[in-house]
Design a protein around this motif. Structure first.
Motif, short mmCIF file in Angstrom:
data_model
loop_
_atom_site.label_atom_id
_atom_site.label_comp_id
_atom_site.label_asym_id
_atom_site.label_seq_id
_atom_site.Cartn_x
_atom_site.Cartn_y
_atom_site.Cartn_z
N GLY A 275 47.51 -76.99 103.91
CA GLY A 275 47.83 -77.00 105.48
C GLY A 275 46.82 -77.86 106.12
O GLY A 275 47.28 -78.61 107.13
N THR A 276 45.38 -77.63 105.80
CA THR A 276 44.51 -78.24 106.57
C THR A 276 44.63 -79.73 106.25
O THR A 276 44.38 -80.71 107.07
CB THR A 276 43.08 -77.60 106.26
OG1 THR A 276 43.15 -76.36 106.87
CG2 THR A 276 42.12 -78.49 106.78
N TRP B 135 48.48 -85.28 104.22
CA TRP B 135 49.04 -85.09 102.82
C TRP B 135 50.45 -84.67 102.67
O TRP B 135 50.45 -83.36 103.29
CB TRP B 135 47.95 -84.28 102.11
CG TRP B 135 46.81 -85.25 101.87
CD1 TRP B 135 46.20 -86.22 102.48
CD2 TRP B 135 45.95 -84.90 100.72
NE1 TRP B 135 45.13 -86.87 102.01
CE2 TRP B 135 44.92 -85.96 100.88
CE3 TRP B 135 45.79 -84.06 99.79
CZ2 TRP B 135 43.67 -85.99 99.91
CZ3 TRP B 135 44.69 -84.10 98.89
CH2 TRP B 135 43.69 -84.96 99.00
N SER B 136 51.41 -85.19 102.31
CA SER B 136 52.48 -84.23 102.46
C SER B 136 53.50 -85.05 101.06
O SER B 136 53.45 -86.04 100.62
CB SER B 136 53.56 -84.75 103.36
OG SER B 136 54.54 -84.41 103.54
N PRO B 137 54.44 -84.01 100.26
CA PRO B 137 54.52 -82.63 100.69
C PRO B 137 53.11 -81.63 100.25
O PRO B 137 52.46 -82.15 99.58
CB PRO B 137 55.75 -82.26 99.84
CG PRO B 137 55.50 -83.10 98.57
CD PRO B 137 55.02 -84.58 99.11
N ASP B 138 53.15 -80.45 101.11
CA ASP B 138 52.03 -79.83 100.86
C ASP B 138 51.87 -79.03 99.35
O ASP B 138 52.89 -78.31 98.99
CB ASP B 138 52.00 -78.56 101.77
CG ASP B 138 51.89 -79.01 103.21
OD1 ASP B 138 51.43 -80.17 103.52
OD2 ASP B 138 52.29 -77.96 104.11
N PRO B 139 50.68 -79.66 98.54
CA PRO B 139 50.82 -79.29 97.25
C PRO B 139 50.02 -77.89 97.34
O PRO B 139 48.98 -77.84 96.49
CB PRO B 139 49.97 -80.46 96.64
CG PRO B 139 49.13 -80.87 97.55
CD PRO B 139 49.85 -80.60 98.88
N GLY C 116 50.23 -73.48 113.07
CA GLY C 116 50.81 -73.36 111.65
C GLY C 116 50.57 -72.16 110.83
O GLY C 116 50.71 -72.35 109.63
N GLY C 117 50.33 -71.08 111.38
CA GLY C 117 50.19 -70.07 110.59
C GLY C 117 48.67 -69.73 110.54
O GLY C 117 48.40 -68.92 109.32
N ASN C 118 47.71 -70.71 110.87
CA ASN C 118 46.37 -70.48 110.60
C ASN C 118 45.76 -70.40 111.92
O ASN C 118 45.19 -71.21 112.54
CB ASN C 118 45.91 -71.43 109.75
CG ASN C 118 44.22 -71.53 109.24
OD1 ASN C 118 43.79 -70.64 109.68
ND2 ASN C 118 44.01 -72.36 108.35
N PRO C 119 45.84 -69.11 112.48
CA PRO C 119 45.26 -69.13 114.02
C PRO C 119 44.01 -68.97 114.35
O PRO C 119 43.36 -69.51 115.27
CB PRO C 119 45.89 -67.40 114.42
CG PRO C 119 46.10 -66.88 113.13
CD PRO C 119 46.59 -67.96 112.15
N PRO D 68 54.96 -68.94 100.46
CA PRO D 68 53.56 -68.34 100.13
C PRO D 68 53.25 -67.27 101.17
O PRO D 68 52.72 -66.33 100.82
CB PRO D 68 52.70 -69.56 100.30
CG PRO D 68 52.99 -70.89 100.06
CD PRO D 68 54.71 -70.81 100.52
N ILE D 69 53.60 -67.24 102.36
CA ILE D 69 53.07 -66.46 103.38
C ILE D 69 53.95 -65.00 103.12
O ILE D 69 53.38 -64.09 103.18
CB ILE D 69 53.30 -66.82 104.75
CG1 ILE D 69 52.32 -68.00 105.15
CG2 ILE D 69 53.07 -65.76 105.81
CD1 ILE D 69 51.08 -67.68 104.90
N ILE D 70 55.43 -65.21 102.87
CA ILE D 70 56.10 -64.04 102.52
C ILE D 70 55.88 -63.43 101.30
O ILE D 70 55.77 -62.28 101.12
CB ILE D 70 57.66 -64.72 102.53
CG1 ILE D 70 58.13 -64.97 104.15
CG2 ILE D 70 58.51 -63.32 101.95
CD1 ILE D 70 59.57 -65.61 104.19
#
Length: 490
Positions: A124-125, A132-136, A280-283, A369-371
Motif C-alpha cells: 500500500g505504501t 506501484w500497481s497492481p499491489d503485489p 486506505g486502511g493504514n490510519p 488481506p484485511i478480512i
C-alpha cells in the motif's frame, strides 16, 4: 556426567542460551506492539467507536490476571509444553492434551497474520508513494516468511536477539507518536473515552460494542505468554519466565492505553467508527503524515519491523510447542528433531514456514488481506481465550492440590477466578453465542470463527478418545517436565 554436559542430547534444545532480556522481548514482540496498534486494535473501532480505549482497559485487566497465573505455574513447571503441561498437572492429562491440541492449531496462525499485515503495509505504501500497481502484497508476505524461516533455523539466540532490537525500535516510535497526538489534541483530550459515551456504532451500542472490540484488543495482547514455551532454552527459567510474562503484559498494556487514547482524542471519538478505513486502511501512517510530515516513514518502518518481529516470536512459540508435542508423540516424532549445530527444531521450523506460506495466500486471495487477517485473528482469540481460562483454573487446582503450604487465597484463588470472568464476554461474542443482552453477533465471514474452532476441538476429542484406548501414556506425558527429569550435569 562431564561428557553429557559437553554433548547435548540429539533432541535437546539449546539449554541456558537466553536470559531475561531476550525472553522478555520474545513476549513483547509476539504482541507486535506497533502492528497491533496499527491494525489489530483499529479493527475494534468498527464496534466500540470512540470507546476503544475502554476496550483496551478490559483486555489489559483480563490479560494481567492470567499473566499472574501463568507466572505462578511457570515457576514450578518450566516446560516447552507450557500451557498444556500446566493444565495436565493442575487438572488432568486429558485436559492438557486438549490444550495442546488447541494451541498447536492456532499459535501457527500468528506468523501468517503478520505476513498479511506486512504485505498490505508495504504494498500500500509503495503504491501510494511510487504508483506501484497492481499491489503485489503477496510478494512482501513471502519475503517476510523467508526472513522468519532463516531466523528460526539459525537458532534461538539469533532469533531472540533480533527480536529484542526490533522491539525496542517499534515501541520507541509509537510511544513518541502517541504522546505527540495527545499534545496536538489540545482541548479535545477527555477521559470520556474510557466510558461508553462514545460507543455509538449501530448494532453495537454501549457495552456490546466494547466487548465486541475487546476481541481485537485481546488479540493485541496475545503473546505476553510466549516466553513460556522457551523455558527449556532460558537461564533460571523458574524465575525468568514468570517475570517476563507479567512484565510484558503490564508494560505493553500501558503502551496500548497511551497510543489508543492518543489516536482517539486526536482523530475524534465521535468519528472513530471510521478509524480503521482512514488512509486506505493504514490510519496511523495517515496521522503521522499530518503531525510529522516526512516523519511518517518512521511509522511505516516500525509497522513493517513489528510484523517481522511478531512473526518471528510467533514462529518460535509455535515450533517449540510442536517440538514438545512431537517429543511425546502427540504429533509426528519428526517435529522433535533438533539441528545438530544450531539446536533449533528445524523440522518444526520448516513446517511453520509452509503453513506461513499457504494460509495468507489462500485466505488473502479468497477474501482480501484485511478480512483474512480478521478471520484468522478471531479464530485465534476464541481458542486462546479458552486456554487462558483453563490456565487460570489450573493455577487454582495445582496450588491447592500439590502446593497447599504456599497457596495464597488472593494470588491462587481470587486472581484466577477474576481472570476467568474477565474473558467471558469476549469469548461469547467471538464464538457467536449471544446469551446476554450486551453480546452481539459478528458479521460474515467472522461469524465462521466459532464453528471452525469448534470443529477443530471436536477432532481433538476424537483423537483423545483414540489415544485413550491405544496409547494412554502419550496423554499422561503431557504433564512431564523434562528439565526436572535430567541429571544435574546436563
Amino acid at each position: 556426567m562431564a561428557e553429557r554436559s559437553e554433548a547435548p542430547a540429539p533432541e535437546q534444545l539449546a539449554r541456558g542460551a537466553i536470559g531475561l532480556r531476550e525472553v522478555l522481548f520474545q513476549s513483547i514482540t509476539h504482541m507486535a506492539p506497533a502492528a497491533a496498534v496499527a491494525f489489530s486494535i483499529p479493527v475494534g473501532a468498527n464496534f466500540a467507536g470512540g470507546a476503544l480505549p475502554l476496550a483496551v482497559i478490559v483486555a489489559l485487566v483480563a490479560c494481567v490476571l492470567v499473566a499472574v497465573s501463568i507466572g505462578e505455574l511457570a515457576k514450578h513447571l518450566p516446560s516447552a509444553g507450557s500451557f498444556y503441561t500446566y493444565a495436565s498437572r493442575g487438572l488432568h492429562p486429558a485436559v492438557g492434551f486438549l490444550v495442546a491440541w488447541g494451541y498447536a492449531f492456532v499459535e501457527p496462525f500468528v506468523a501468517p497474520l503478520l505476513y498479511l499485515i506486512l504485505g498490505v503495509t508495504v504494498a500500500g505504501t509503495l503504491n501510494a508513494e511510487f504508483g506501484w500497481s497492481p499491489d503485489p502484497w503477496w510478494v512482501w508476505a513471502l519475503l517476510g516468511a523467508a526472513i522468519v524461516f532463516v531466523l528460526g533455523y539459525l537458532g534461538i539466540q539469533v532469533s531472540a536477539r533480533t527480536g529484542t532490537v526490533l522491539g525496542v525500535f517499534e515501541i520507541a516510535v509509537f510511544s513518541l507518536l502517541g504522546l505527540w497526538l495527545i499534545v496536538r489534541a489540545g482541548d479535545a483530550n477527555t477521559l470520556a473515552v474510557f466510558g461508553t459515551r462514545y460507543a455509538t456504532v449501530e448494532g453495537f451500542e454501549g457495552l456490546a460494542g466494547v466487548f465486541a472490540a475487546s476481541i481485537y484488543t485481546i488479540l493485541a495482547f496475545i503473546g505476553f505468554e510466549a516466553a513460556a514455551p522457551l523455558a527449556e532454552e532460558t537461564r533460571d527459567p523458574h524465575r525468568t519466565i514468570r517475570r517476563a510474562v507479567v512484565y510484558s503484559a503490564i508494560g505493553i498494556g500501558l503502551f496500548y492505553v497511551l497510543t489508543t487514547y492518543g489516536a482517539t482524542v486526536f482523530f475524534g471519538p465521535e468519528r472513530m467508527a471510521g478509524f480503521q478505513a482512514f488512509n486506505g486502511g493504514n490510519p496511523w501512517e495517515g496521522m503521522a503524515r499530518r503531525v510529522w510530515g516526512a516523519g511518517w516513514v518512521l511509522v511505516f518502518l516500525a509497522i513493517a519491523n513489528s510484523a517481522i518481529a511478531n512473526s518471528n516470536a510467533g514462529a518460535n512459540a509455535a515450533t517449540r510447542t510442536w517440538y514438545a508435542m512431537g517429543r511425546i508423540r502427540l504429533l509426528p516424532r519428526a517435529l522433535a528433531r533438533v539441528h545438530p549445530r544450531y539446536r533449533s527444531p528445524h523440522v518444526a521450523v520448516t513446517v511453520q514456514f509452509v503453513v506461513g506460506l499457504v494460509l495468507p495466500l489462500w485466505l488473502g486471495f479468497q477474501y482480501d488481506p484485511i478480512i483474512a487477517f480478521s478471520l484468522l485473528a478471531t479464530i485465534l482469540v476464541i481458542v486462546v481465550i479458552l486456554i487462558y481460562m483453563i490456565v487460570n483454573l489450573s493455577c487454582i487446582a495445582y496450588h491447592y492440590r500439590f502446593r497447599r503450604a504456599e497457596a495464597n487465597l488472593l494470588v491462587h484463588g481470587v486472581v484466577p477466578v477474576l481472570g476467568i470472568a474477565a474473558f467471558v464476554p469476549a469469548l461469547l461474542t467471538a464464538a457467536g453465542v449471544p446469551v446476554f443482552a450486551f453480546i452481539a453477533r459478528l458479521p460474515h465471514p467472522l461469524s465462521l470463527s466459532g464453528p471452525v474452532a469448534g470443529l477443530w476441538m471436536l477432532l481433538g476429542v476424537a483423537y483423545l478418545a483414540w489415544l485413550s484406548t491405544r496409547d494412554p501414556q502419550r496423554i499422561r506425558d503431557t504433564g512431564r517436565v523434562f528439565l526436572d527429569e535430567e541429571p544435574a550435569g546436563v
